[in-house]
Design a protein around this motif. Sequence first.
Motif, PDB file in Angstrom:
ATOM      1  N   UNK A 208      -1.619   1.908 -13.543  1.00  0.00           N
ATOM      2  CA  UNK A 208      -1.991   3.220 -14.490  1.00  0.00           C
ATOM      3  C   UNK A 208      -2.851   2.811 -16.015  1.00  0.00           C
ATOM      4  N   UNK A 209      -2.625   1.472 -15.915  1.00  0.00           N
ATOM      5  CA  UNK A 209      -3.126   1.091 -17.158  1.00  0.00           C
ATOM      6  C   UNK A 209      -4.522   0.376 -16.972  1.00  0.00           C
ATOM      7  N   UNK A 210      -4.248  -0.146 -15.696  1.00  0.00           N
ATOM      8  CA  UNK A 210      -6.481  -0.200 -15.303  1.00  0.00           C
ATOM      9  C   UNK A 210      -6.988   1.088 -15.599  1.00  0.00           C
ATOM     10  N   UNK A 211      -6.732   2.216 -14.541  1.00  0.00           N
ATOM     11  CA  UNK A 211      -6.855   3.777 -15.631  1.00  0.00           C
ATOM     12  C   UNK A 211      -7.114   4.083 -17.003  1.00  0.00           C
ATOM     13  N   UNK A 212      -5.998   4.035 -17.933  1.00  0.00           N
ATOM     14  CA  UNK A 212      -6.468   4.348 -18.765  1.00  0.00           C
ATOM     15  C   UNK A 212      -7.385   3.024 -20.076  1.00  0.00           C
ATOM     16  N   UNK A 213      -7.722   1.482 -18.695  1.00  0.00           N
ATOM     17  CA  UNK A 213      -9.024   1.631 -20.093  1.00  0.00           C
ATOM     18  C   UNK A 213     -10.169   1.857 -19.266  1.00  0.00           C
ATOM     19  N   UNK A 214     -10.313   2.359 -18.124  1.00  0.00           N
ATOM     20  CA  UNK A 214     -11.506   2.913 -16.955  1.00  0.00           C
ATOM     21  C   UNK A 214     -11.956   2.196 -16.842  1.00  0.00           C
ATOM     22  N   UNK A 215     -11.333   1.480 -15.886  1.00  0.00           N
ATOM     23  CA  UNK A 215     -11.539   0.460 -14.675  1.00  0.00           C
ATOM     24  C   UNK A 215     -11.592   0.915 -13.616  1.00  0.00           C
ATOM     25  N   UNK A 216     -10.049   1.981 -13.617  1.00  0.00           N
ATOM     26  CA  UNK A 216      -9.919   2.581 -11.993  1.00  0.00           C
ATOM     27  C   UNK A 216     -10.208   4.059 -12.898  1.00  0.00           C
ATOM     28  N   UNK A 217     -10.891   4.828 -11.381  1.00  0.00           N
ATOM     29  CA  UNK A 217     -10.675   5.963 -11.259  1.00  0.00           C
ATOM     30  C   UNK A 217     -10.881   6.901 -10.237  1.00  0.00           C
ATOM     31  N   UNK A 218      -9.913   7.835 -10.302  1.00  0.00           N
ATOM     32  CA  UNK A 218      -8.719   8.487  -9.133  1.00  0.00           C
ATOM     33  C   UNK A 218      -9.053   9.539  -9.168  1.00  0.00           C
ATOM     34  N   UNK A 219      -8.932  10.794  -8.207  1.00  0.00           N
ATOM     35  CA  UNK A 219      -9.319  11.696  -8.640  1.00  0.00           C
ATOM     36  C   UNK A 219      -8.287  12.131  -8.847  1.00  0.00           C
ATOM     37  N   UNK A 220      -7.899  13.744  -9.186  1.00  0.00           N
ATOM     38  CA  UNK A 220      -6.340  14.457  -8.327  1.00  0.00           C
ATOM     39  C   UNK A 220      -6.614  16.263  -7.553  1.00  0.00           C
ATOM     40  N   UNK A 221      -5.210  15.316  -6.893  1.00  0.00           N
ATOM     41  CA  UNK A 221      -5.429  16.251  -6.089  1.00  0.00           C
ATOM     42  C   UNK A 221      -4.542  17.880  -6.699  1.00  0.00           C
ATOM     43  N   UNK A 222      -5.043  18.691  -5.974  1.00  0.00           N
ATOM     44  CA  UNK A 222      -3.723  20.285  -6.391  1.00  0.00           C
ATOM     45  C   UNK A 222      -2.752  19.591  -6.962  1.00  0.00           C
ATOM     46  N   UNK A 223      -1.858  19.025  -7.240  1.00  0.00           N
ATOM     47  CA  UNK A 223      -0.544  19.107  -6.986  1.00  0.00           C
ATOM     48  C   UNK A 223      -0.712  17.724  -8.730  1.00  0.00           C
ATOM     49  N   UNK A 224      -2.176  17.735  -8.860  1.00  0.00           N
ATOM     50  CA  UNK A 224      -1.894  17.069 -10.550  1.00  0.00           C
ATOM     51  C   UNK A 224      -2.465  15.060  -9.722  1.00  0.00           C
TER      52      UNK A 224
ATOM     53  N   UNK B  26      -2.554  11.594  -8.306  1.00  0.00           N
ATOM     54  CA  UNK B  26      -3.444  10.990  -8.544  1.00  0.00           C
ATOM     55  C   UNK B  26      -4.065  10.531  -7.698  1.00  0.00           C
ATOM     56  N   UNK B  27      -5.229  10.293  -6.212  1.00  0.00           N
ATOM     57  CA  UNK B  27      -5.976  10.018  -5.372  1.00  0.00           C
ATOM     58  C   UNK B  27      -6.859   8.832  -5.517  1.00  0.00           C
ATOM     59  N   UNK B  28      -6.372   8.433  -4.729  1.00  0.00           N
ATOM     60  CA  UNK B  28      -7.699   6.896  -4.698  1.00  0.00           C
ATOM     61  C   UNK B  28      -8.368   6.957  -3.822  1.00  0.00           C
ATOM     62  N   UNK B  29      -9.446   6.723  -3.459  1.00  0.00           N
ATOM     63  CA  UNK B  29     -10.492   6.342  -2.701  1.00  0.00           C
ATOM     64  C   UNK B  29     -10.471   5.043  -1.941  1.00  0.00           C
ATOM     65  N   UNK B  30     -11.228   4.911  -0.459  1.00  0.00           N
ATOM     66  CA  UNK B  30     -10.862   3.810  -0.191  1.00  0.00           C
ATOM     67  C   UNK B  30     -12.218   2.226  -1.064  1.00  0.00           C
ATOM     68  N   UNK B  31     -12.735   2.733  -1.749  1.00  0.00           N
ATOM     69  CA  UNK B  31     -12.412   1.533  -2.570  1.00  0.00           C
ATOM     70  C   UNK B  31     -11.647   1.216  -3.384  1.00  0.00           C
ATOM     71  N   UNK B  32     -10.812   1.485  -3.900  1.00  0.00           N
ATOM     72  CA  UNK B  32     -10.247   1.592  -4.929  1.00  0.00           C
ATOM     73  C   UNK B  32      -9.469   0.124  -4.715  1.00  0.00           C
ATOM     74  N   UNK B  33      -9.215  -0.431  -4.020  1.00  0.00           N
ATOM     75  CA  UNK B  33      -8.832  -1.527  -3.173  1.00  0.00           C
ATOM     76  C   UNK B  33      -9.209  -2.638  -3.331  1.00  0.00           C
TER      77      UNK B  33
END
Length: 129
Positions: free
Chosen positions: A20-36, A38-45
């Motif tokens: 979540x910290x990486x996300x807040x720093x703009x380093x990791x960008x998840x999508x949001x599912x219909x339920x809200x 975080x959904x990460x694609x294959x490249x996230x690892x």
Amino acid sequence: MTVHIGELSRRTGVNTHQLRYYESQGLLEPDRGPNGYREYGDAAVLTVTQIRKLLAAGLSTREIGYVLPCASGARPELEPCPELVNGLRERLTRLDESIDALVGTRQVLHDYLDLTERRALTTPGSATG
């Protein structure tokens, strides 16, 4: 294929709060599912692996923000884009300055210790230790 944050944490060995910290720093960008969630694609690892290795190299998350777009592969390999080269050079300069300061501090402490130990040898009744 997408995964939720818990699965990304399991795959990378990185705690969810760090992700979540990486996300807040703009380093990791998840999508949001219909339920809200975080959904990460294959490249996230791969991205998390790159972030961890760049952190291990002493870069701050702010610096990694500049470097990450130039990174490819798990190592990561870095493309020689101008921002990257300048940023790494600046970081190395700061690191060298810190090392020089620590070496100077270390020498001063050695000098104090040497003087104190010599004085203890010449002062009756003193103990070293």
